[in-house]
Design a protein around this motif. Structure first.
Motif, mmCIF file in Angstrom:
data_model
loop_
_atom_site.group_PDB
_atom_site.id
_atom_site.type_symbol
_atom_site.label_atom_id
_atom_site.label_comp_id
_atom_site.label_asym_id
_atom_site.label_seq_id
_atom_site.Cartn_x
_atom_site.Cartn_y
_atom_site.Cartn_z
ATOM 1 N N SER A 126 28.283 -56.359 -23.557
ATOM 2 C CA SER A 126 29.178 -55.336 -24.241
ATOM 3 C C SER A 126 30.417 -55.687 -24.200
ATOM 4 C CB SER A 126 29.096 -53.902 -23.854
ATOM 5 O OG SER A 126 29.910 -53.147 -24.518
ATOM 6 N N CYS A 127 31.060 -56.341 -25.280
ATOM 7 C CA CYS A 127 32.604 -56.566 -25.331
ATOM 8 C C CYS A 127 33.008 -56.409 -26.627
ATOM 9 C CB CYS A 127 32.485 -58.486 -25.522
ATOM 10 S SG CYS A 127 33.928 -59.206 -25.176
ATOM 11 N N GLY A 128 34.197 -55.890 -26.295
ATOM 12 C CA GLY A 128 35.312 -55.323 -27.751
ATOM 13 C C GLY A 128 35.342 -56.367 -28.658
ATOM 14 N N SER A 129 35.230 -55.943 -29.987
ATOM 15 C CA SER A 129 35.586 -56.807 -31.264
ATOM 16 C C SER A 129 36.993 -57.362 -30.971
ATOM 17 C CB SER A 129 35.314 -56.059 -32.371
ATOM 18 O OG SER A 129 35.857 -56.941 -33.453
ATOM 19 N N GLY A 130 36.791 -58.837 -30.912
ATOM 20 C CA GLY A 130 37.988 -59.486 -31.040
ATOM 21 C C GLY A 130 38.289 -60.048 -29.555
ATOM 22 N N ASN A 131 37.352 -59.894 -28.514
ATOM 23 C CA ASN A 131 37.659 -60.358 -27.349
ATOM 24 C C ASN A 131 36.646 -61.431 -26.960
ATOM 25 O OD1 ASN A 131 39.835 -58.493 -26.809
ATOM 26 N ND2 ASN A 131 38.325 -56.770 -26.398
ATOM 27 N N MET A 132 36.886 -62.125 -25.787
ATOM 28 C CA MET A 132 35.975 -62.873 -25.160
ATOM 29 C C MET A 132 35.784 -62.300 -23.852
ATOM 30 S SD MET A 132 35.030 -65.203 -22.775
ATOM 31 C CE MET A 132 36.544 -65.461 -21.857
ATOM 32 N N CYS A 133 34.682 -62.070 -23.253
ATOM 33 C CA CYS A 133 34.240 -61.286 -22.138
ATOM 34 C C CYS A 133 33.499 -62.145 -21.305
ATOM 35 C CB CYS A 133 33.469 -60.001 -22.299
ATOM 36 S SG CYS A 133 34.585 -58.924 -23.227
ATOM 37 N N ALA A 134 33.744 -62.173 -19.982
ATOM 38 C CA ALA A 134 32.856 -62.663 -19.017
ATOM 39 C C ALA A 134 32.191 -61.835 -17.783
ATOM 40 C CB ALA A 134 33.804 -63.975 -18.376
ATOM 41 N N TRP A 135 31.445 -62.112 -17.100
ATOM 42 C CA TRP A 135 30.593 -61.439 -16.196
ATOM 43 C C TRP A 135 30.191 -62.253 -14.982
ATOM 44 C CZ3 TRP A 135 29.820 -60.518 -21.206
ATOM 45 C CH2 TRP A 135 30.133 -59.133 -21.653
ATOM 46 N N PRO A 136 30.295 -61.578 -13.898
ATOM 47 C CA PRO A 136 29.531 -62.652 -12.631
ATOM 48 C C PRO A 136 28.062 -62.349 -12.607
ATOM 49 C CG PRO A 136 30.722 -60.695 -11.801
ATOM 50 C CD PRO A 136 31.081 -60.511 -13.349
ATOM 51 N N VAL A 137 27.519 -61.376 -13.527
ATOM 52 C CA VAL A 137 26.084 -61.049 -13.232
ATOM 53 C C VAL A 137 25.518 -61.281 -14.894
ATOM 54 C CG1 VAL A 137 26.219 -59.236 -11.632
ATOM 55 C CG2 VAL A 137 26.744 -58.688 -13.777
ATOM 56 N N GLY A 138 24.477 -61.679 -14.742
ATOM 57 C CA GLY A 138 23.635 -62.138 -15.909
ATOM 58 C C GLY A 138 23.354 -60.919 -17.354
ATOM 59 N N ASP A 139 23.412 -59.576 -16.691
ATOM 60 C CA ASP A 139 22.783 -58.818 -17.514
ATOM 61 C C ASP A 139 24.239 -57.898 -17.987
ATOM 62 O OD1 ASP A 139 23.807 -57.180 -15.236
ATOM 63 O OD2 ASP A 139 21.834 -56.190 -14.956
ATOM 64 N N GLY A 140 25.220 -58.245 -17.575
ATOM 65 C CA GLY A 140 26.726 -57.758 -17.955
ATOM 66 C C GLY A 140 26.891 -56.251 -17.654
ATOM 67 N N SER A 141 26.438 -56.045 -16.572
ATOM 68 C CA SER A 141 26.307 -54.561 -16.055
ATOM 69 C C SER A 141 27.493 -54.091 -14.954
ATOM 70 C CB SER A 141 24.917 -54.412 -15.111
ATOM 71 O OG SER A 141 24.811 -55.186 -13.825
#
Length: 151
Positions: free
Chosen positions: A51-66
């Motif tokens: 889940s990443c807002g439109s227009g953004n680039m998002c990164a997570w330290p967990v594979g499921d984005g939780s």
């Protein structure tokens, strides 16, 4: 004859050494958006939804984005000291990325292990794609690019 063969062999080894050095110094790119450009299949990444807002680039330290999402709407030359600071990026590897960039002017987002878009490897995710199986790399900077290369 033996002496000539030895000289020829030594020259061939020197040439191979130079070619190896040049190849090692050339940065590499890794496509995380789908099938690798060389034809090797990449596992299906559609099973998980990030889940990443439109227009953004998002990164997570967990594979499921939780948890612990870091999000940017622009390029950032230093995740640890830039305008948007990603607190976990210095000690935890990136496990998932989403490129929700909205501008059709940019083909992909490139992610680099070094500050100021440096490093021997650049990972990229095309616009609109998710990479929940990011290769566990420490990332320090990213930018959107218009062309087909990160370098």
């Amino acid at each position: 004859m033996r002496k000539a063969l030895c000289v020829l062999f030594a020259a061939a080894l020197a040439l191979m050494s130079l070619l190896g050095t040049a190849a090692a110094a050339t940065p590499a790119e890794i496509n995380l958006s789908g099938p690798a450009e060389v034809g090797a299949p990449v596992s299906d990444v559609s099973a998980q939804a990030l889940s990443c807002g439109s227009g953004n680039m998002c990164a997570w330290p967990v594979g499921d984005g939780s948890s612990s999402r870091c999000s940017w709407g622009t390029a950032d030359p230093d995740w640890r000291g830039g305008d948007v600071r990603c607190s976990w990026s210095g000690s935890r590897q990136v496990r998932a990325v989403e490129n929700a960039g909205a501008s059709t002017a940019y083909a992909r987002v490139c992610l680099y292990p070094g500050a100021n878009y440096t490093g021997s490897v650049a990972y990229y995710v095309v616009r609109g794609a998710e990479a929940p199986n990011f290769p566990n790399a420490l990332i320090r900077s990213h930018k959107w690019v218009t062309g087909n290369t990160c370098w």
